[in-house]
Design a protein around this motif. Sequence first.
Motif, short mmCIF file in Angstrom:
data_model
loop_
_atom_site.label_atom_id
_atom_site.label_comp_id
_atom_site.label_asym_id
_atom_site.label_seq_id
_atom_site.Cartn_x
_atom_site.Cartn_y
_atom_site.Cartn_z
N LEU A 193 35.68 -62.04 77.42
CA LEU A 193 36.67 -62.55 78.35
C LEU A 193 36.44 -61.97 79.74
CD1 LEU A 193 39.89 -62.31 76.16
CD2 LEU A 193 38.58 -64.36 76.71
N VAL A 194 36.74 -62.76 80.77
CA VAL A 194 36.59 -62.29 82.14
C VAL A 194 37.67 -61.25 82.41
CG1 VAL A 194 36.63 -62.97 84.57
CG2 VAL A 194 35.59 -64.47 82.88
N GLY A 239 34.91 -61.10 88.98
CA GLY A 239 35.17 -62.11 87.96
C GLY A 239 35.94 -63.30 88.52
N ASP A 240 35.60 -64.49 88.04
CA ASP A 240 36.32 -65.71 88.40
C ASP A 240 36.83 -66.33 87.11
OD1 ASP A 240 37.30 -68.07 89.36
OD2 ASP A 240 35.50 -68.62 90.47
N ILE A 241 38.13 -66.18 86.86
CA ILE A 241 38.73 -66.64 85.61
C ILE A 241 38.66 -68.16 85.50
CG2 ILE A 241 40.89 -66.76 84.30
CD1 ILE A 241 41.53 -63.99 85.41
N ASP A 242 38.86 -68.87 86.62
CA ASP A 242 38.86 -70.33 86.59
C ASP A 242 37.50 -70.91 86.22
OD1 ASP A 242 41.52 -70.35 87.31
OD2 ASP A 242 41.08 -70.45 89.46
N LYS A 243 36.43 -70.30 86.70
CA LYS A 243 35.08 -70.80 86.40
C LYS A 243 34.46 -70.08 85.21
CE LYS A 243 34.05 -72.29 91.06
NZ LYS A 243 33.16 -72.14 92.21
N ASN A 244 35.15 -69.09 84.68
CA ASN A 244 34.70 -68.31 83.53
C ASN A 244 33.31 -67.72 83.78
OD1 ASN A 244 35.11 -67.12 81.10
ND2 ASN A 244 34.36 -68.84 79.89
N GLY A 245 33.17 -67.03 84.89
CA GLY A 245 31.91 -66.40 85.25
C GLY A 245 32.13 -65.27 86.23
N TYR A 246 31.04 -64.76 86.77
CA TYR A 246 31.08 -63.61 87.66
C TYR A 246 30.21 -63.86 88.88
CZ TYR A 246 33.08 -61.17 83.70
OH TYR A 246 33.90 -60.80 82.67
N GLU A 275 27.21 -67.14 84.49
CA GLU A 275 28.13 -67.80 83.56
C GLU A 275 27.39 -68.00 82.26
OE1 GLU A 275 29.23 -71.66 84.96
OE2 GLU A 275 27.19 -72.13 85.57
N ARG A 276 28.16 -68.12 81.19
CA ARG A 276 27.53 -68.31 79.89
C ARG A 276 27.11 -69.76 79.71
NH1 ARG A 276 32.94 -67.51 76.52
NH2 ARG A 276 33.71 -69.64 76.64
#
Length: 145
Positions: free
Chosen positions: A80-81, A113-120, A142-143
Amino acid sequence: MATPTAHTDAQGQNDIDRNVRQYTDLDLFFSKKATSKDISKVTDIQAVKRSIRNLVLTNFYEKPFHPEIGSGITGILFELVSPTTAVVLQSEIRQVVTNFEPRVRLIDIRVLGDIDKNGYYVTIKFQPINTPNPVTIELFLERLR
C-alpha cells in the motif's frame, strides 16, 4: 506535478565540455545513426542517468551471471502507498546506486507517494564524479499488473 518518464529525461543532450573523462554506453533503445546506420551510443551524463534508471528498475536475477545486481523495488510497489513504504523504497534505491554505480556521488533521494495513481514520484539527485554540477533524475514508479 507532471508525470516524468525516465526515457525523455535520459534522452536530453547532457554533454559537458569540461569533462576530463567522458562516459559512454550503448543505446539500449537501439536507435541507429543516420550516417552509418550503426547503433548509436549515449555519452556523458546521459549514460550515467540511464545506468541509474536501469539499476533502479532491474530486479534481482535479471542480469545473467550477476544475480546480486538489482533492487527489490518491484516487490515493494505491491504494498500500500504509505510513508513507511516510501522510506523503504528510498533505502533500496540508495543501496543499489551506492553499491553498483561508482561514477556518482549521491546527494539526495526523495520519494513521494501518490495514493490516487497508486505509485511514487522519485527524485534522485547526484553528482557525477567528473562534473561540478549536480544532476537530477525524476521517475514515477508504479506496479505493473
